[in-house]
Design a protein around this motif. Structure first.
Motif, PDB file in Angstrom:
ATOM      1  N   ASP A  93       0.846  -1.062   0.136  1.00  0.00           N
ATOM      2  CA  ASP A  93       0.047   0.023   0.075  1.00  0.00           C
ATOM      3  C   ASP A  93       0.809   1.284  -0.006  1.00  0.00           C
ATOM      4  OD1 ASP A  93      -2.475   1.268  -0.020  1.00  0.00           O
ATOM      5  OD2 ASP A  93      -2.774   1.383   2.046  1.00  0.00           O
ATOM      6  N   LEU A  94       1.876   1.285  -0.912  1.00  0.00           N
ATOM      7  CA  LEU A  94       2.739   2.301  -0.926  1.00  0.00           C
ATOM      8  C   LEU A  94       2.998   2.986  -2.267  1.00  0.00           C
ATOM      9  CD1 LEU A  94       5.816   0.787   0.701  1.00  0.00           C
ATOM     10  CD2 LEU A  94       4.244   2.225   1.952  1.00  0.00           C
ATOM     11  N   TYR A  95       2.976   4.326  -2.399  1.00  0.00           N
ATOM     12  CA  TYR A  95       3.724   5.049  -3.399  1.00  0.00           C
ATOM     13  C   TYR A  95       5.125   4.851  -3.549  1.00  0.00           C
ATOM     14  CZ  TYR A  95      -0.897   7.382  -3.395  1.00  0.00           C
ATOM     15  OH  TYR A  95      -2.199   7.719  -3.471  1.00  0.00           O
ATOM     16  N   GLN A  96       5.988   4.514  -4.788  1.00  0.00           N
ATOM     17  CA  GLN A  96       7.316   4.260  -4.707  1.00  0.00           C
ATOM     18  C   GLN A  96       7.933   5.065  -6.012  1.00  0.00           C
ATOM     19  OE1 GLN A  96       6.811   0.031  -4.496  1.00  0.00           O
ATOM     20  NE2 GLN A  96       8.063   0.174  -2.561  1.00  0.00           N
ATOM     21  N   THR A  97       9.105   5.620  -5.869  1.00  0.00           N
ATOM     22  CA  THR A  97       9.985   6.069  -6.831  1.00  0.00           C
ATOM     23  C   THR A  97      11.208   6.122  -6.604  1.00  0.00           C
ATOM     24  OG1 THR A  97      10.051   8.065  -8.253  1.00  0.00           O
ATOM     25  CG2 THR A  97       9.973   8.351  -5.887  1.00  0.00           C
ATOM     26  N   VAL A  98      12.207   6.060  -7.642  1.00  0.00           N
ATOM     27  CA  VAL A  98      13.537   5.654  -7.502  1.00  0.00           C
ATOM     28  C   VAL A  98      14.269   7.334  -7.381  1.00  0.00           C
ATOM     29  CG1 VAL A  98      15.897   4.736  -8.390  1.00  0.00           C
ATOM     30  CG2 VAL A  98      13.706   3.464  -8.374  1.00  0.00           C
ATOM     31  N   VAL A  99      15.035   7.456  -6.550  1.00  0.00           N
ATOM     32  CA  VAL A  99      15.988   8.560  -6.493  1.00  0.00           C
ATOM     33  C   VAL A  99      17.397   8.356  -6.483  1.00  0.00           C
ATOM     34  CG1 VAL A  99      16.302  10.374  -4.803  1.00  0.00           C
ATOM     35  CG2 VAL A  99      13.977   9.736  -5.182  1.00  0.00           C
ATOM     36  N   THR A 100      18.234   9.275  -7.174  1.00  0.00           N
ATOM     37  CA  THR A 100      19.710   8.939  -7.162  1.00  0.00           C
ATOM     38  C   THR A 100      20.195  10.278  -6.326  1.00  0.00           C
ATOM     39  OG1 THR A 100      19.543   8.145  -9.463  1.00  0.00           O
ATOM     40  CG2 THR A 100      21.842   9.076  -8.719  1.00  0.00           C
ATOM     41  N   SER A 101      21.105   9.643  -5.348  1.00  0.00           N
ATOM     42  CA  SER A 101      21.550  10.782  -4.484  1.00  0.00           C
ATOM     43  C   SER A 101      22.838  11.173  -5.013  1.00  0.00           C
ATOM     44  CB  SER A 101      22.056   9.910  -3.109  1.00  0.00           C
ATOM     45  OG  SER A 101      22.909  10.678  -2.301  1.00  0.00           O
ATOM     46  N   PHE A 102      23.057  12.432  -4.985  1.00  0.00           N
ATOM     47  CA  PHE A 102      24.302  13.249  -5.593  1.00  0.00           C
ATOM     48  C   PHE A 102      25.586  12.847  -4.712  1.00  0.00           C
ATOM     49  CE2 PHE A 102      27.428  16.696  -5.077  1.00  0.00           C
ATOM     50  CZ  PHE A 102      27.953  16.514  -6.603  1.00  0.00           C
ATOM     51  N   THR A 103      25.337  13.020  -3.190  1.00  0.00           N
ATOM     52  CA  THR A 103      26.482  12.830  -2.191  1.00  0.00           C
ATOM     53  C   THR A 103      26.697  11.409  -2.282  1.00  0.00           C
ATOM     54  OG1 THR A 103      25.244  14.604  -1.104  1.00  0.00           O
ATOM     55  CG2 THR A 103      26.951  13.396   0.220  1.00  0.00           C
ATOM     56  N   LYS A 104      25.892  10.528  -2.218  1.00  0.00           N
ATOM     57  CA  LYS A 104      26.267   9.076  -1.955  1.00  0.00           C
ATOM     58  C   LYS A 104      26.669   8.388  -3.359  1.00  0.00           C
ATOM     59  CE  LYS A 104      24.293   9.047   2.761  1.00  0.00           C
ATOM     60  NZ  LYS A 104      23.003   9.555   3.006  1.00  0.00           N
ATOM     61  N   GLU A 105      26.195   8.984  -4.368  1.00  0.00           N
ATOM     62  CA  GLU A 105      26.387   8.233  -5.727  1.00  0.00           C
ATOM     63  C   GLU A 105      25.532   7.046  -5.857  1.00  0.00           C
ATOM     64  OE1 GLU A 105      30.694   8.627  -6.561  1.00  0.00           O
ATOM     65  OE2 GLU A 105      30.567  10.652  -6.771  1.00  0.00           O
ATOM     66  N   THR A 106      24.528   6.930  -5.098  1.00  0.00           N
ATOM     67  CA  THR A 106      23.764   5.651  -5.269  1.00  0.00           C
ATOM     68  C   THR A 106      22.066   6.135  -5.542  1.00  0.00           C
ATOM     69  OG1 THR A 106      23.149   5.650  -2.821  1.00  0.00           O
ATOM     70  CG2 THR A 106      25.231   4.582  -3.490  1.00  0.00           C
ATOM     71  N   SER A 107      21.575   5.012  -5.932  1.00  0.00           N
ATOM     72  CA  SER A 107      20.020   5.025  -5.934  1.00  0.00           C
ATOM     73  C   SER A 107      19.313   4.338  -5.002  1.00  0.00           C
ATOM     74  CB  SER A 107      19.600   4.535  -7.339  1.00  0.00           C
ATOM     75  OG  SER A 107      20.059   5.263  -8.417  1.00  0.00           O
ATOM     76  N   TYR A 108      18.186   4.870  -4.541  1.00  0.00           N
ATOM     77  CA  TYR A 108      17.397   4.078  -3.656  1.00  0.00           C
ATOM     78  C   TYR A 108      15.900   4.321  -3.813  1.00  0.00           C
ATOM     79  CZ  TYR A 108      17.025   8.946  -1.838  1.00  0.00           C
ATOM     80  OH  TYR A 108      16.895  10.300  -1.810  1.00  0.00           O
ATOM     81  N   GLU A 109      15.091   3.469  -3.252  1.00  0.00           N
ATOM     82  CA  GLU A 109      13.681   3.543  -3.554  1.00  0.00           C
ATOM     83  C   GLU A 109      13.106   4.286  -2.467  1.00  0.00           C
ATOM     84  OE1 GLU A 109      10.542   0.552  -5.440  1.00  0.00           O
ATOM     85  OE2 GLU A 109      11.733  -0.256  -4.092  1.00  0.00           O
ATOM     86  N   LEU A 110      12.506   5.336  -2.712  1.00  0.00           N
ATOM     87  CA  LEU A 110      11.625   6.357  -1.955  1.00  0.00           C
ATOM     88  C   LEU A 110      10.249   5.725  -1.836  1.00  0.00           C
ATOM     89  CD1 LEU A 110      12.449   8.689  -0.349  1.00  0.00           C
ATOM     90  CD2 LEU A 110      11.732  10.072  -2.250  1.00  0.00           C
ATOM     91  N   THR A 111       9.874   5.714  -0.579  1.00  0.00           N
ATOM     92  CA  THR A 111       8.357   5.271  -0.411  1.00  0.00           C
ATOM     93  C   THR A 111       7.507   6.072   0.477  1.00  0.00           C
ATOM     94  OG1 THR A 111       8.845   3.740   1.519  1.00  0.00           O
ATOM     95  CG2 THR A 111       8.961   2.817  -0.655  1.00  0.00           C
ATOM     96  N   LEU A 112       6.127   6.014   0.134  1.00  0.00           N
ATOM     97  CA  LEU A 112       5.320   6.884   1.191  1.00  0.00           C
ATOM     98  C   LEU A 112       4.005   5.861   1.143  1.00  0.00           C
ATOM     99  CD1 LEU A 112       3.672   9.217   2.183  1.00  0.00           C
ATOM    100  CD2 LEU A 112       3.062  10.017  -0.132  1.00  0.00           C
TER     101      LEU A 112
END
Length: 192
Positions: free
Chosen positions: A90-109
């Motif tokens: 039951d989540l909204y999800q999107t992928v974000v790329t972090s400039f500082t950490k140089e990685t991508s992660y899945e952001l959820t709400l």
């Protein structure tokens, strides 16, 4: 915000041209008095925007977002970087790329915390390329809520984040706007 700029100059460390370390008062150890004043500043600036929720991304934005929500007397929502194994249907999800950490992660709400009646203020610690804020905006729009503004503690004005967000029509209010970083060099833009 003069107090934040002074704290950055006194305790922040430029780790080169792109990285500003503020772990002694924002994102590892937290200065509660500074966070209280930051929350009050954001609340004052956005007081006429009809804010119903304050949203931040875990974890460095939590303290200033909580103080802002307290000053506005509205709930705060934390966007998670790791989907919950219990709630992930039951989540909204999107992928974000972090400039500082140089990685991508899945952001959820979680879908239960925002709806089309909400006017949301996004609070984050840094603005560089605008990727984190853009990810938060995607989730807020997925819930059909309105982004009422974006509050940033420290903007790296020499990177394109502000331009990306204002080009989409979003108000960006940054408390400290860094014009230039270098080894042991921190310069700010004049306050607006």
């Amino acid at each position: 915000m003069k107090m934040l700029e002074e704290k950055i100059l006194a305790e922040g460390r430029a780790m080169g041209e792109d990285i500003l370390k503020v772990d002694s008062f924002i994102n590892h150890q937290v200065d509660p008095l500074l966070m209280k004043q930051i929350g009050e500043e954001f609340a004052e600036h956005f007081k006429d925007k009809g804010i119903t929720k304050v949203v931040t991304i875990e974890s460095s934005g939590i303290a200033p977002a909580l103080m802002t929500a307290l000053a506005l007397d509205v709930p705060m929502i934390i966007l998670k970087k790791q989907p919950s194994k219990i709630l992930n249907d039951d989540l909204y999800q999107t992928v974000v790329t972090s400039f500082t950490k140089e990685t991508s992660y899945e952001l959820t709400l979680s879908r239960k915390f925002l709806d089309e009646n909400d006017h949301v203020l996004i609070i984050d610690d840094f603005l560089a390329n605008g990727e984190a804020a853009t990810g938060a905006i995607r989730l807020i729009r997925s819930a059909h809520a309105t982004v009422a503004g974006i509050g940033i503690l420290i903007e790296k004005s020499f990177q394109p984040g502000r331009q990306k967000l204002t080009a989409q029509g979003f108000e960006v209010y940054a408390l400290a706007r860094v014009a230039k970083l270098g080894k042991d060099l921190i310069e700010f833009l004049p306050e607006e």
